[in-house]
Scaffold this active site. Structure first.
Site, mmCIF file in Angstrom:
data_model
loop_
_atom_site.group_PDB
_atom_site.id
_atom_site.type_symbol
_atom_site.label_atom_id
_atom_site.label_comp_id
_atom_site.label_asym_id
_atom_site.label_seq_id
_atom_site.Cartn_x
_atom_site.Cartn_y
_atom_site.Cartn_z
ATOM 1 N N HIS A 109 -23.456 -42.437 3.174
ATOM 2 C CA HIS A 109 -22.965 -40.954 2.663
ATOM 3 C C HIS A 109 -24.137 -40.303 2.190
ATOM 4 C CE1 HIS A 109 -23.646 -43.508 -0.646
ATOM 5 N NE2 HIS A 109 -24.211 -42.558 -1.443
ATOM 6 N N HIS A 146 -30.228 -36.666 2.226
ATOM 7 C CA HIS A 146 -30.789 -37.674 2.881
ATOM 8 C C HIS A 146 -29.492 -38.688 2.984
ATOM 9 C CE1 HIS A 146 -31.720 -38.925 -1.136
ATOM 10 N NE2 HIS A 146 -31.405 -40.230 -0.674
HETATM 11 P P1 2AM Z 1 -29.521 -43.024 -2.778
HETATM 12 O O1 2AM Z 1 -28.691 -42.765 -1.589
HETATM 13 O O2 2AM Z 1 -30.709 -42.223 -2.467
HETATM 14 O O3 2AM Z 1 -29.787 -44.391 -2.911
HETATM 15 C C1 2AM Z 1 -24.622 -43.984 -5.404
HETATM 16 O O4 2AM Z 1 -25.267 -45.007 -6.119
HETATM 17 C C2 2AM Z 1 -25.543 -43.283 -5.124
HETATM 18 O O5 2AM Z 1 -26.151 -42.469 -5.827
HETATM 19 C C3 2AM Z 1 -26.606 -43.653 -4.034
HETATM 20 O O6 2AM Z 1 -26.507 -43.201 -2.789
HETATM 21 C C4 2AM Z 1 -27.765 -43.111 -4.558
HETATM 22 O O7 2AM Z 1 -28.854 -42.445 -3.706
HETATM 23 C C5 2AM Z 1 -27.556 -42.174 -5.887
HETATM 24 N N1 2AM Z 1 -28.129 -42.751 -6.827
HETATM 25 C C6 2AM Z 1 -28.167 -43.858 -7.705
HETATM 26 N N2 2AM Z 1 -28.890 -43.864 -8.786
HETATM 27 C C7 2AM Z 1 -29.400 -42.437 -9.083
HETATM 28 C C8 2AM Z 1 -30.189 -41.667 -9.767
HETATM 29 N N3 2AM Z 1 -30.589 -42.557 -11.023
HETATM 30 N N4 2AM Z 1 -30.498 -40.501 -9.577
HETATM 31 C C9 2AM Z 1 -29.774 -39.843 -8.544
HETATM 32 N N5 2AM Z 1 -29.043 -40.558 -7.549
HETATM 33 C C10 2AM Z 1 -28.820 -41.919 -7.823
#
Ligand code: 2AM
Length: 179
Positions: free
Chosen positions: A38, A119
């Site tokens: 996603h 991304h």
């Molecule tokens: P990522 O795809 O860059 O890893 C669920 O956890 C989603 O939220 C993940 O896809 C993750 O992005 C994003 N995520 C998790 N922790 C986060 C944070 N502290 N700040 C921003 N995005 C976060």
């Protein structure tokens, strides 16, 4: 509940990204399951249980389209000490950035100072492994152009094993059509 707003990808794009991750074939990486791929638009983190319905409705109200996007270059995040291997998305007409801006406003969160880097996280670096991006060669990403399939408020269930995501609210976006 741990919540985030996400753009959902067409099935064939998820399949292509999963195939690309398999082609990377690096044992230091743990692939994200094809069904879980996603684009995070707004990360909300822990929210009170009783806020989920309201936040879900706010996200659904942002679903205007079509929103065209494309697969871009692979990117290690964060580059200094990567935790994930992702594929960047192109936003040829700014519709994806606009969708995110609507979601930020509707959810009432402060926008991050960092620029939005859309991304799809394809794999996570396993605990204890260290990647040096400059030393890595990666297969080319398939040059796909597509319409974002849907907008969702997702709940993330943490625990042992891969994260599981559950849709709290979900809105299909109008098709972007061919091209
Ligand atoms: P990522 O795809 O860059 O890893 C669920 O956890 C989603 O939220 C993940 O896809 C993750 O992005 C994003 N995520 C998790 N922790 C986060 C944070 N502290 N700040 C921003 N995005 C976060």
């Amino acid at each position: 509940v741990r919540l985030f707003a996400a753009a959902e990808l067409p099935g064939e794009v998820r399949a292509a990204l999963a195939g690309w991750g398999a082609a990377v074939g690096d044992p230091r990486l743990r692939p994200v399951g094809e069904d879980s791929l996603h684009v995070t638009l707004v990360f909300l983190g822990e929210q009170p249980d009783d806020a989920a319905a309201r936040l879900g409705a706010a996200v659904v109200a942002c679903a205007e389209g079509p929103v065209r996007a494309g697969l871009g270059d692979p990117v290690w995040l964060s580059p200094g000490r990567p935790h994930v291997l992702a594929v960047g998305l192109t936003d040829p007409d700014g519709a994806l950035g606009a969708l995110r801006a609507r979601a930020v406003a509707a959810l009432g969160v402060a926008d991050e100072r960092r620029p939005f880097l859309p991304h799809v996280t394809v794999a996570r670096v396993r605990r204890g492994e260290r990647i040096r991006p400059a030393h890595e060669t990666l297969p080319p990403v398939p040059p796909l152009s597509f319409g974002i399939a849907a907008l969702a408020l997702l709940r993330s269930h943490l625990g042992r094993g891969p994260a599981r995501y559950e849709a709290v609210a979900h809105a299909v976006l109008p098709s972007a059509g061919p091209g």
